[in-house]
Motif scaffolding. Structure first.
Motif, PDB file in Angstrom:
ATOM      1  N   GLU A 259     -11.831  15.985   9.805  1.00 28.98           N
ATOM      2  CA  GLU A 259     -11.652  17.440   9.891  1.00 28.98           C
ATOM      3  C   GLU A 259     -10.170  17.802   9.867  1.00 28.98           C
ATOM      4  N   LEU A 260      -9.361  17.014  10.570  1.00 31.07           N
ATOM      5  CA  LEU A 260      -7.921  17.252  10.563  1.00 31.07           C
ATOM      6  C   LEU A 260      -7.344  16.980   9.176  1.00 31.07           C
ATOM      7  N   LEU A 261      -7.855  15.954   8.513  1.00 29.69           N
ATOM      8  CA  LEU A 261      -7.377  15.609   7.171  1.00 29.69           C
ATOM      9  C   LEU A 261      -7.633  16.742   6.182  1.00 29.69           C
ATOM     10  N   GLU A 262      -8.740  17.448   6.346  1.00 25.09           N
ATOM     11  CA  GLU A 262      -9.100  18.526   5.424  1.00 25.09           C
ATOM     12  C   GLU A 262      -8.269  19.789   5.627  1.00 25.09           C
ATOM     13  N   ARG A 263      -7.683  19.954   6.812  1.00 25.85           N
ATOM     14  CA  ARG A 263      -6.911  21.176   7.075  1.00 25.85           C
ATOM     15  C   ARG A 263      -5.428  20.902   7.330  1.00 25.85           C
ATOM     16  N   CYS A 264      -5.014  19.669   7.172  1.00 24.11           N
ATOM     17  CA  CYS A 264      -3.640  19.302   7.519  1.00 24.11           C
ATOM     18  C   CYS A 264      -2.650  19.752   6.450  1.00 24.11           C
ATOM     19  N   ASN A 265      -1.355  19.689   6.804  1.00 27.91           N
ATOM     20  CA  ASN A 265      -0.304  19.974   5.832  1.00 27.91           C
ATOM     21  C   ASN A 265       0.128  18.673   5.152  1.00 27.91           C
ATOM     22  N   LEU A 266       1.070  18.781   4.224  1.00 30.26           N
ATOM     23  CA  LEU A 266       1.482  17.619   3.430  1.00 30.26           C
ATOM     24  C   LEU A 266       2.086  16.513   4.289  1.00 30.26           C
ATOM     25  N   ASN A 267       2.874  16.898   5.282  1.00 29.30           N
ATOM     26  CA  ASN A 267       3.517  15.896   6.133  1.00 29.30           C
ATOM     27  C   ASN A 267       2.487  15.142   6.972  1.00 29.30           C
ATOM     28  N   GLN A 268       1.488  15.857   7.464  1.00 37.08           N
ATOM     29  CA  GLN A 268       0.454  15.221   8.271  1.00 37.08           C
ATOM     30  C   GLN A 268      -0.442  14.318   7.430  1.00 37.08           C
ATOM     31  N   GLU A 269      -0.701  14.729   6.206  1.00 40.05           N
ATOM     32  CA  GLU A 269      -1.646  14.006   5.353  1.00 40.05           C
ATOM     33  C   GLU A 269      -1.267  12.534   5.186  1.00 40.05           C
ATOM     34  N   LYS A 270       0.000  12.274   4.922  1.00 36.14           N
ATOM     35  CA  LYS A 270       0.439  10.890   4.720  1.00 36.14           C
ATOM     36  C   LYS A 270       0.242  10.061   5.987  1.00 36.14           C
ATOM     37  N   ALA A 271       0.577  10.652   7.131  1.00 40.29           N
ATOM     38  CA  ALA A 271       0.439   9.933   8.400  1.00 40.29           C
ATOM     39  C   ALA A 271      -1.030   9.660   8.721  1.00 40.29           C
ATOM     40  N   ILE A 272      -1.887  10.641   8.444  1.00 42.75           N
ATOM     41  CA  ILE A 272      -3.321  10.472   8.714  1.00 42.75           C
ATOM     42  C   ILE A 272      -3.907   9.389   7.824  1.00 42.75           C
ATOM     43  N   GLU A 273      -3.597   9.435   6.535  1.00 44.23           N
ATOM     44  CA  GLU A 273      -4.133   8.437   5.600  1.00 44.23           C
ATOM     45  C   GLU A 273      -3.653   7.037   5.964  1.00 44.23           C
ATOM     46  N   PHE A 274      -2.389   6.932   6.374  1.00 40.90           N
ATOM     47  CA  PHE A 274      -1.870   5.632   6.805  1.00 40.90           C
ATOM     48  C   PHE A 274      -2.663   5.126   8.009  1.00 40.90           C
ATOM     49  N   GLY A 275      -2.939   6.034   8.968  1.00 42.99           N
ATOM     50  CA  GLY A 275      -3.696   5.655  10.156  1.00 42.99           C
ATOM     51  C   GLY A 275      -5.124   5.249   9.829  1.00 42.99           C
ATOM     52  N   ILE A 276      -5.748   5.953   8.889  1.00 41.13           N
ATOM     53  CA  ILE A 276      -7.128   5.637   8.492  1.00 41.13           C
ATOM     54  C   ILE A 276      -7.191   4.262   7.832  1.00 41.13           C
ATOM     55  N   TYR A 277      -6.259   4.005   6.928  1.00 37.68           N
ATOM     56  CA  TYR A 277      -6.232   2.699   6.256  1.00 37.68           C
ATOM     57  C   TYR A 277      -6.012   1.572   7.267  1.00 37.68           C
ATOM     58  N   LYS A 278      -5.173   1.827   8.249  1.00 34.33           N
ATOM     59  CA  LYS A 278      -4.916   0.808   9.269  1.00 34.33           C
ATOM     60  C   LYS A 278      -6.177   0.539  10.091  1.00 34.33           C
ATOM     61  N   MET A 279      -6.884   1.608  10.471  1.00 32.97           N
ATOM     62  CA  MET A 279      -8.121   1.442  11.227  1.00 32.97           C
ATOM     63  C   MET A 279      -9.152   0.657  10.420  1.00 32.97           C
ATOM     64  N   ALA A 280      -9.280   0.995   9.136  1.00 34.15           N
ATOM     65  CA  ALA A 280     -10.247   0.302   8.281  1.00 34.15           C
ATOM     66  C   ALA A 280      -9.866  -1.163   8.100  1.00 34.15           C
ATOM     67  N   ARG A 281      -8.574  -1.398   7.930  1.00 31.70           N
ATOM     68  CA  ARG A 281      -8.107  -2.776   7.757  1.00 31.70           C
ATOM     69  C   ARG A 281      -8.347  -3.597   9.026  1.00 31.70           C
ATOM     70  N   ASP A 282      -8.176  -2.979  10.178  1.00 31.20           N
ATOM     71  CA  ASP A 282      -8.435  -3.668  11.453  1.00 31.20           C
ATOM     72  C   ASP A 282      -9.909  -4.056  11.565  1.00 31.20           C
ATOM     73  N   ILE A 283     -10.794  -3.172  11.078  1.00 32.36           N
ATOM     74  CA  ILE A 283     -12.233  -3.480  11.098  1.00 32.36           C
ATOM     75  C   ILE A 283     -12.520  -4.690  10.214  1.00 32.36           C
ATOM     76  N   VAL A 284     -11.905  -4.714   9.034  1.00 35.42           N
ATOM     77  CA  VAL A 284     -12.113  -5.824   8.098  1.00 35.42           C
ATOM     78  C   VAL A 284     -11.647  -7.144   8.713  1.00 35.42           C
ATOM     79  N   LEU A 285     -10.460  -7.132   9.314  1.00 42.25           N
ATOM     80  CA  LEU A 285      -9.927  -8.354   9.926  1.00 42.25           C
ATOM     81  C   LEU A 285     -10.803  -8.810  11.090  1.00 42.25           C
TER      82      LEU A 285
END
Length: 252
Positions: free
Chosen positions: A161-187
């Motif tokens: 929900e935050l990703l859908e309403r965030c600004n450009l600066n937030q978007e990069k940080a959110i996507e980085f955090g999501i990828y990290k969470m997903a990568r942690d699940i894989v590991l």
């Protein structure tokens, strides 16, 4: 008869004068029309310029300051309003672009544009750009705090929900955090498979599946899931073959 000739002569002179006057008026009208056309073309040329998405200053090749300096000399002596109206339209257009939300995040570009504007515009817009920079700094700070708090909660629905309403600066940080969470699940899942914790690994697989469904616009998440799914399929195939092989060797 003499008087009649004089009157006729005077009439001819008046007609000639009128004809000459009409020619002058027509010439002036034509010049005004041509001038108006030229000024409109100049205005349109500046209006077609877009600041958003530009990496380089689009006003550098046709500086408004140079045009203003030439026009200002005419405005000092001419009584026609066309010149003032023309510049006013250009000035309002540039001011609107510099103050737009898109340009708000292109501070360096706007600062570069200032160098090509008349002095009176530089004074006004310089303060506007400074205020925008302060707003951006404040927005970035507040946005970073919001993202940090959301990522700590690890609620993927709220994160989306935050990703859908965030600004450009937030978007990069959110996507980085999501990828990290997903990568942690894989590991974690790979470690669980290696340790024989099959049930836990399947639960992690389900968690990654939810990530894929929620963050559909993030291709890297889909790739993580596809790789994990292939690994799971290969593992089951391997175990299935081992079972068949063991059964065959013991009973056949």
């Amino acid at each position: 008869e003499i008087i009649s000739k004089k009157n006729s002569c005077n009439d001819n002179k008046e007609e000639k004068i009128k004809e000459e006057s009409d020619k002058i008026v027509n010439s002036v009208d034509e010049l005004e029309e041509q001038l108006e056309s030229v000024l409109k073309n100049i205005v349109n040329k500046y209006k077609e310029i877009k600041l958003s998405g530009c990496q380089f200053n689009p006003y550098a090749s046709n500086p408004p300051k140079a045009f203003y300096d030439k026009l200002d000399k005419v405005m000092q002596t001419a009584t026609a309003y066309n010149y003032k109206d023309t510049w006013k339209e250009i000035e309002e257009d540039i001011t609107k672009k510099v103050n737009s939300r898109e340009s708000k995040y292109c501070i360096r570009l706007c600062e570069s544009v200032l160098n090509y504007l008349p002095e009176h515009m530089q004074v006004i817009l310089k303060d506007e750009i400074k205020r925008c920079q302060e707003d951006i700094d404040c927005e970035i700070e507040n946005g970073s705090k919001e993202v940090e708090q959301m990522m700590q909660k690890k609620d993927i629905k709220e994160i989306n929900e935050l990703l859908e309403r965030c600004n450009l600066n937030q978007e990069k940080a959110i996507e980085f955090g999501i990828y990290k969470m997903a990568r942690d699940i894989v590991l974690r899942m790979e470690s669980q498979w290696d340790d024989g914790q099959n049930l836990a690994a399947l639960l992690s697989m389900g968690e990654l599946y939810r990530f894929k469904n929620i963050f559909k616009k993030m291709p890297e998440i889909t790739r993580y899931y596809a790789d994990s799914h292939n690994y799971l399929s290969n593992t089951f195939d391997k175990h299935h073959k081992n079972i068949i092989s063991t059964f065959a060797s013991n009973w056949l």
